[in-house]
Design an enzyme around this catalytic site. Sequence first.
Site, PDB file in Angstrom:
ATOM      1  N   GLY A  19       0.779  -1.223   0.000  1.00  0.00           N
ATOM      2  CA  GLY A  19       0.000   0.000   0.000  1.00  0.00           C
ATOM      3  C   GLY A  19       0.813   1.277   0.000  1.00  0.00           C
ATOM      4  N   ASN A  21       1.550   2.984  -2.659  1.00  0.00           N
ATOM      5  CA  ASN A  21       0.828   3.899  -3.559  1.00  0.00           C
ATOM      6  C   ASN A  21      -0.401   4.484  -2.868  1.00  0.00           C
ATOM      7  OD1 ASN A  21       1.999   4.025  -6.438  1.00  0.00           O
ATOM      8  ND2 ASN A  21       2.174   1.861  -5.888  1.00  0.00           N
ATOM      9  N   ARG A  72     -15.468 -16.464 -10.372  1.00  0.00           N
ATOM     10  CA  ARG A  72     -15.009 -15.086 -10.572  1.00  0.00           C
ATOM     11  C   ARG A  72     -16.158 -14.118 -10.837  1.00  0.00           C
ATOM     12  NH1 ARG A  72      -9.447 -13.170 -10.415  1.00  0.00           N
ATOM     13  NH2 ARG A  72      -8.346 -15.044  -9.780  1.00  0.00           N
ATOM     14  N   LYS A  98      -5.620  -8.537  -8.857  1.00  0.00           N
ATOM     15  CA  LYS A  98      -6.682  -9.338  -9.477  1.00  0.00           C
ATOM     16  C   LYS A  98      -7.163  -8.635 -10.750  1.00  0.00           C
ATOM     17  CE  LYS A  98      -7.536 -12.678  -6.414  1.00  0.00           C
ATOM     18  NZ  LYS A  98      -6.228 -12.522  -5.764  1.00  0.00           N
ATOM     19  N   ILE A  99      -7.594  -9.434 -11.721  1.00  0.00           N
ATOM     20  CA  ILE A  99      -8.199  -8.877 -12.926  1.00  0.00           C
ATOM     21  C   ILE A  99      -9.643  -8.528 -12.591  1.00  0.00           C
ATOM     22  CG2 ILE A  99      -8.744  -9.328 -15.353  1.00  0.00           C
ATOM     23  CD1 ILE A  99      -5.716  -9.430 -14.584  1.00  0.00           C
ATOM     24  N   HIS A 114       1.007   0.410 -13.016  1.00  0.00           N
ATOM     25  CA  HIS A 114       1.754  -0.794 -13.389  1.00  0.00           C
ATOM     26  C   HIS A 114       3.252  -0.468 -13.404  1.00  0.00           C
ATOM     27  CE1 HIS A 114       2.436  -4.656 -15.298  1.00  0.00           C
ATOM     28  NE2 HIS A 114       3.252  -4.050 -16.128  1.00  0.00           N
TER      29      HIS A 114
END
EC number: 2.1.2.2
Length: 205
Positions: A19, A21, A72, A98-99, A114
């Site tokens: 965390g 960011n 999902r 996670k996506i 990213h």
Amino acid sequence: MPSHHAAPARVVVLVSGTGSNLQALIDATADPGYGVEIVAVGADRDAILALERAERHQIPTFVVRVGDHPDRTAWDAALATQLAAYGPDLVVSAGFMKILGEQVLADHTVVNTHPALLPAFPGAHAVADALAYGVRVSGCTAHLVDSGVDTGPILAQRAVPVEDDDTEDTLHARIKDVEHAMLVDVVGRLARHGHTLTDRKVTIP
Ligand code: GRF
């Protein structure tokens, strides 16, 4: 004295780990002119430093674990329900591993950060992949999230030189320093000004 600041944008931050960011965003919100209120922090797992950081700052937290849902799609729906409860103007994925699924993406504008210069080195091992490839410059990318893996329209990028003796840890640490400033800048500008999207080109007025 009346405030001259417009109502801040409501932001939910999604996290999975340290965390740092998130902390950079929390620190930025100390200035009312920044234009962001972090209304909640959501995670896909318990007992992470990122959730402790949120609690330390009295920010509400929630956890939606994939393992607690049959698949999902159900997990995505549960995450969408949690997010809806906070009515965010913007969702920030800051080290969320996670996506995101269709429902969350249909409901929200999501920004991801990213640790590589996309489209190079997408995925969960970007820093190791960049080192293994032998690039001399890497960096970080802030982008809007679409249904692919790190494929959405790019908002901002910053370059970080690779040193001869870099390890994954040393390079990632230098990328994170730059990433924090990039994310704070781009989230603040989106919060204060909004954005328009034409094909893959994002404009923040
Ligand atoms: C960041 O470098 C992010 O880009 C990557 O994982 C790291 C998360 O760091 N996906 P933190 O949890 O914000 O410290």
